[in-house]
Scaffold this active site. Structure first.
Site, PDB file in Angstrom:
ATOM      1  N   GLU A  69       5.558   3.810 -12.932  1.00 35.58           N
ATOM      2  CA  GLU A  69       5.870   3.800 -11.533  1.00 35.58           C
ATOM      3  C   GLU A  69       4.721   2.523 -10.897  1.00 35.58           C
ATOM      4  O   GLU A  69       3.533   2.773 -11.043  1.00 35.58           O
ATOM      5  CB  GLU A  69       5.610   4.988 -10.972  1.00 35.58           C
ATOM      6  CG  GLU A  69       6.343   6.204 -11.074  1.00 35.58           C
ATOM      7  CD  GLU A  69       5.893   7.354 -10.468  1.00 35.58           C
ATOM      8  OE1 GLU A  69       5.205   7.325  -9.518  1.00 35.58           O
ATOM      9  OE2 GLU A  69       6.124   8.266 -10.760  1.00 35.58           O
ATOM     10  N   ASP A 116       0.357   9.597  -0.041  1.00 40.21           N
ATOM     11  CA  ASP A 116      -0.836   9.123  -0.707  1.00 40.21           C
ATOM     12  C   ASP A 116      -2.229   9.470  -0.392  1.00 40.21           C
ATOM     13  O   ASP A 116      -2.381   9.847   0.860  1.00 40.21           O
ATOM     14  CB  ASP A 116      -0.809   7.735  -0.722  1.00 40.21           C
ATOM     15  CG  ASP A 116       0.403   6.894  -1.442  1.00 40.21           C
ATOM     16  OD1 ASP A 116       1.046   7.769  -2.024  1.00 40.21           O
ATOM     17  OD2 ASP A 116       0.837   5.733  -1.089  1.00 40.21           O
TER      18      ASP A 116
END
Length: 273
Positions: free
Chosen positions: A61, A72
């Site tokens: 990724e 995140d």
């Protein structure tokens, strides 16, 4: 039945599904490694991603830096903030993907918040990603109900599209996510942001079972995975194990060599020389 309605059985045309199925044929879960595009700089991010593949990653990724990364945790946020501060622009991600694809056998996905795709245009983004050799994209903030344009663009360009399912997803929502996904379904093991954790959430197995129960062929689990024990535990019931924060911290602290060593440790492979 349209491809969008039954995407998960497309192992022969999906790069990501092919990589996961190859791992399954070896009797193991696929290893999916995440690194931010351009961190700490373009060339180093490419080198680190190549080390991922050389040391056992089946799927890579490449995260697209974003100014408001709601999923995140602090390690990844700090890394992407630094990348944005140096002037990163979206077209750079396609150059990074192309370089990694040329150097490895791994399936290479981008992970991006959908606003960036929408601003470029779904058709242009999909076309440029396909031209770079990318396998597809993970879009953590996009739900299938609002993804018609993206689904059509990815169908035209033969790209995988990965949607997320969580412990709180209703059975109806899980069914929609599975039907819309192509390549694999991303099972979120915990509610909250990314980050290394001491234990795997007991919800992870339930998330996988729920997706499998409505027809998912491949479910990969992420958020909180940071040790070989985690990888082995999740590998008992999931088709792939996703690691991000621990790898980003390794890159921050020790460069591509540290990414190689940690990947080898997590996958059980001997570090490539």
């Amino acid at each position: 039945m349209s491809e969008a309605a039954r995407p998960q059985d497309q192992a022969t045309t999906s790069k990501t599904a092919g990589a996961i199925e190859a791992a399954r044929a070896q009797g193991r879960a696929a290893f999916v490694g995440y690194l931010p595009a351009g961190y700490p700089d373009k060339e180093t991010s490419i080198a680190a991603a190549i080390e991922l593949a050389r040391n056992g990653a089946d799927v890579i990724e490449i995260g697209v830096p974003y100014s408001d990364p709601v999923m995140d945790g602090p390690v990844i946020q700090q890394a992407t903030t630094e990348v944005l501060a140096r002037g990163f622009r979206l077209p750079e991600v396609f150059e990074i993907v192309e370089a990694v694809v040329k150097a490895t056998d791994a399936a290479v996905l981008v992970m991006t918040y959908y606003n960036l795709i929408d601003r470029m245009g779904a058709e242009e983004f999909a076309g440029r990603l396909a031209a770079a050799g990318g396998a597809g994209a993970i879009t953590p903030d996009l739900i299938p109900d609002e993804a018609r344009e993206w689904i059509e663009a990815t169908d035209r360009h033969g790209l995988d599209r990965v949607f997320l399912t969580a412990p709180t997803s209703s059975p109806e929502r899980v069914a929609k996510i599975v039907a819309a996904s192509r390549g694999f379904v991303y099972g979120v093991s915990v509610m909250g942001v990314t980050g290394a954790r001491d234990q795997v959430s007991d919800a992870a197995e339930r998330v996988v079972a729920a997706a499998k129960g409505v027809g998912a062929e491949r479910v990969c689990v992420g958020l909180g995975v940071s040790t070989r024990a985690h990888v082995q535990e999740i590998g008992r019931y999931a088709d792939g194990v996703i690691v991000g924060t621990a790898l980003v911290a390794a890159l921050r602290d020790g460069g591509p060599e540290a990414v190689a060593a940690l990947t080898a440790e997590l996958t059980g492979a001997r570090a490539a020389r």
